[in-house]
Motif scaffolding. Structure first.
Motif: not given
Length: 142
Positions: A56-61, A83-89, A118-126
């Motif tokens: 529901k959160v992650v659409h790409d693996v 893992i990703g969703r849209g532009a976030w990875q 967590i750092a990878a998630c934040l980097k992806g958000l950035g």
């Protein structure tokens, strides 16, 4: 397919489909799946339920296997999971331990550093925010 390395590779490739039923097809009914330090999921139905919630959160693996080794029924992997969703990875290093019996995974335990995750998630958000900002700054007509 009975070679434990092939079974594990097939299971990891199945995760890239984002289809929980395809993933649990490679598991025994009494499988145990754990992302350490989270509590384990026990049984195919519970694993499928957790995978559905995750998707529901992650659409790409994507799973990049760097090393895979087997000692009998035990298979160890070193890999990068993306893992990703849209532009976030988010990309992060994972070590996995699998036990295979009768061509099915009975244990799947992944280890990764939570701070790195967590750092990878934040980097992806950035990166996603930057990509969005850049697209909004493009001159009209380009």
């Amino acid at each position: 397919m009975t070679d434990p390395r092939d079974v594990v590779t097939a299971l990891l490739r199945a995760t890239e489909t984002c289809d929980p039923e395809e993933v649990v097809r490679h598991m025994a009914d009494d499988v145990v799946w754990q992302n350490v330090p989270l509590p384990p999921a026990r049984g195919k139905a519970t694993v499928a339920k957790q995978l559905r919630a995750m998707h529901k959160v992650v659409h790409d693996v994507e799973v990049r296997i760097h090393n895979i080794a087997a000692n009998g029924d035990v298979v160890l992997t070193e890999r990068t999971d993306v893992i990703g969703r849209g532009a976030w990875q988010a990309e992060f290093w994972v070590c996995g331990t699998f036990v295979v019996r009768d061509g099915k995974v009975v244990l799947w335990r992944d280890y990764y550093d939570n701070a790195t995750f967590i750092a990878a998630c934040l980097k992806g958000l950035g990166r996603a925010a930057l990509k969005t900002a850049r697209s909004r700054l493009q001159p009209v007509g380009r």
